[in-house]
Design an enzyme around this catalytic site. Structure first.
Site, PDB file in Angstrom:
ATOM      1  N   GLN A 177       0.828  -1.202   0.000  1.00  0.00           N
ATOM      2  CA  GLN A 177       0.000   0.000   0.000  1.00  0.00           C
ATOM      3  C   GLN A 177       0.866   1.257   0.000  1.00  0.00           C
ATOM      4  OE1 GLN A 177      -3.759   0.487   2.521  1.00  0.00           O
ATOM      5  NE2 GLN A 177      -2.297   1.665   3.719  1.00  0.00           N
ATOM      6  N   GLY A 178       0.779   2.043  -1.051  1.00  0.00           N
ATOM      7  CA  GLY A 178       1.573   3.262  -1.166  1.00  0.00           C
ATOM      8  C   GLY A 178       0.786   4.492  -0.762  1.00  0.00           C
ATOM      9  N   TYR A 179       0.646   4.692   0.532  1.00  0.00           N
ATOM     10  CA  TYR A 179      -0.073   5.859   1.052  1.00  0.00           C
ATOM     11  C   TYR A 179       0.908   6.851   1.693  1.00  0.00           C
ATOM     12  CZ  TYR A 179      -4.902   4.102   0.498  1.00  0.00           C
ATOM     13  OH  TYR A 179      -6.108   3.683   0.007  1.00  0.00           O
ATOM     14  N   SER A 180       1.451   6.489   2.861  1.00  0.00           N
ATOM     15  CA  SER A 180       2.256   7.427   3.653  1.00  0.00           C
ATOM     16  C   SER A 180       3.505   7.876   2.914  1.00  0.00           C
ATOM     17  CB  SER A 180       2.664   6.780   4.977  1.00  0.00           C
ATOM     18  OG  SER A 180       1.541   6.516   5.780  1.00  0.00           O
TER      19      SER A 180
ATOM     20  N   SER B  22       4.444  -1.583   4.070  1.00  0.00           N
ATOM     21  CA  SER B  22       4.552  -2.957   4.557  1.00  0.00           C
ATOM     22  C   SER B  22       4.798  -3.931   3.410  1.00  0.00           C
ATOM     23  CB  SER B  22       3.265  -3.365   5.290  1.00  0.00           C
ATOM     24  OG  SER B  22       3.034  -2.522   6.397  1.00  0.00           O
TER      25      SER B  22
ATOM     26  N   GLU C 285      -9.220  -1.656   6.016  1.00  0.00           N
ATOM     27  CA  GLU C 285      -8.022  -1.768   6.840  1.00  0.00           C
ATOM     28  C   GLU C 285      -8.384  -1.710   8.314  1.00  0.00           C
ATOM     29  OE1 GLU C 285      -3.540   0.124   7.086  1.00  0.00           O
ATOM     30  OE2 GLU C 285      -5.154   1.409   6.394  1.00  0.00           O
TER      31      GLU C 285
END
Length: 402
Positions: free
Chosen positions: A124-127, A159, A242
């Site tokens: 997951q490419g969020y932060s 992660s 999530e």
């Protein structure tokens, strides 16, 4: 208070227990590699209608009608048996439901089935370094050039990026749009020259998180989920799933039982630590909070079964904050019981087998890990703002420029 599910559901429970006696596998099947054993048993669960119930059959699911009580029993029994059911974390539990709700039919057909089978691993490419709790401040950008997006940016706390085949993430595609607009939700293949992954060693000693550098990485134009510039709305769907992964009352009860066992076998002054009145008071307070969490979960389940989720919105908002704090309290109490053994660092075996509390270092690893979930999936201070503003109707917190 009647906590019985009723005859229909208890018959389902009995059927489930009979089915789950088939795990672990026996005979020639037991010689298969563990991933193949899990995949085989998962397919059998799909065929029986127990696994991936929300997904249509053409995408690899069992396509069962929504039934919160049946789903709760299935989760309970699979958890009790330790059997492989729905794959958790950032694959079917996050990306697949998002594609089901917001993706194109081509994306669903191409990506959901292998994701449910565990053949595609996602991160997951969020932060970003400058966009954590304030995710809308993200600076990573994507530019459409012909039939492909060209992506530049820097993601962090990603992660399992070092093990992933694909990333689903948020990227700014309309730089002149307002803060929450102009963000698009893209699917990006990880194994390409424009992407480099740098592992981040955690406090536990393990390496689960990474930072990801995107320098001219590319992805097909068709890997946009939802409409261009409306990725923020799509990301809310992912975040909802999530947060559903957090606050598992069965996991909390298991951790509590492990804590009690540690208190029984630990000696203080020649007696079991459990005989210490001060410790007993502390344990009683923790168990009181655990029972509150379990009761809240049952209340939410009852409301969901009646189609009355609106009655428990505040309880739903509180779940993540409450459960992560409780998990930390359980682990902290265990850590305090270790005494001098708490100075031992977790080993590779502890990191690889989270939840193994048969050793002092296993408990140390669990305590160190418990410090992370209050940040993941929405930091606790942000959750308190949400509870105050959306749950209690309090005035919005002061924000820059407002």
């Amino acid at each position: 208070m009647n906590l019985e599910y009723g005859k229909k559901y208890e018959e389902l429970r009995a059927e489930l227990r009979e089915f789950l006696r088939g795990w672990p596998l026996a005979g020639a099947e037991a010689a298969l590699p563990p991933p193949e054993q899990e995949a085989l048993f998962r397919r059998r669960g799909v065929a029986r209608g127990y696994v991936y119930r929300e997904f249509p059959k053409e995408y690899g699911g069992s396509q069962q009608p929504a039934d919160p009580l049946a789903e709760a029993i299935i989760r309970e029994e699979y958890w009790r048996a330790g059997a492989p059911g729905d794959i958790l974390l950032q694959r079917p539990s996050l990306l697949a439901p998002t594609l089901l709700a917001c993706g194109s039919e081509e994306q669903r057909q191409r990506l959901i089935p292998p994701t449910l089978r565990g053949e595609l691993v996602w991160c997951q490419g969020y932060s970003e370094p400058g966009a954590g709790s304030d995710l809308a401040s993200l600076a990573s950008r994507a530019v459409l050039e012909g039939e492909r997006w060209v992506v530049h940016g820097h993601k962090i706390w990603t992660s399992r990026a070092h093990q992933s085949d694909w990333m689903f993430g948020l990227f700014r595609t309309e730089p002149d749009a307002p803060k929450h607009a102009g963000i698009s939700y893209l699917l990006i293949p990880m194994r390409q020259p424009g992407i480099s992954v740098r592992p981040l060693r955690q406090l536990t000693g393990g390496v689960e998180f990474n930072e990801v550098f995107l320098d001219g990485a590319v992805t097909a134009a068709g890997n946009l989920v939802g409409r261009r510039g409306e990725g923020w709305q799509v990301s809310r769907v992912t975040l909802l799933h999530e947060r559903k992964l957090m606050g598992n009352p069965h996991l909390l009860r298991e951790q509590w039982s492990q804590l009690l066992e540690l208190a029984r076998r630990t000696r203080r002054g020649g007696r079991p630590a459990l005989a210490d009145p001060a410790l007993r008071q502390r344990l009683a307070a923790i168990e009181g909070e655990l029972r509150c969490a379990e009761t809240s979960a049952m209340r939410q389940l009852s409301a969901s079964a009646r189609g009355a989720e609106h009655e428990v919105l505040l309880s739903l908002l509180v779940t993540k904050l409450y459960s992560t704090r409780l998990a930390e309290a359980i682990a902290r109490c265990a850590y305090d019981l270790l005494g001098a053994e708490g100075l031992l660092a977790p080993g590779e075996a502890d990191v690889a087998d989270y939840g193994n509390t048969g050793t002092a270092t296993g408990w140390v690893e669990q305590y160190l890990f418990s410090l992370g979930p209050p940040i993941a999936g929405g930091a606790s201070n942000i959750q308190r703002n949400l509870i105050g503003e959306r749950g209690l109707g309090l005035p919005r917190d002061l924000r820059k420029g407002k």
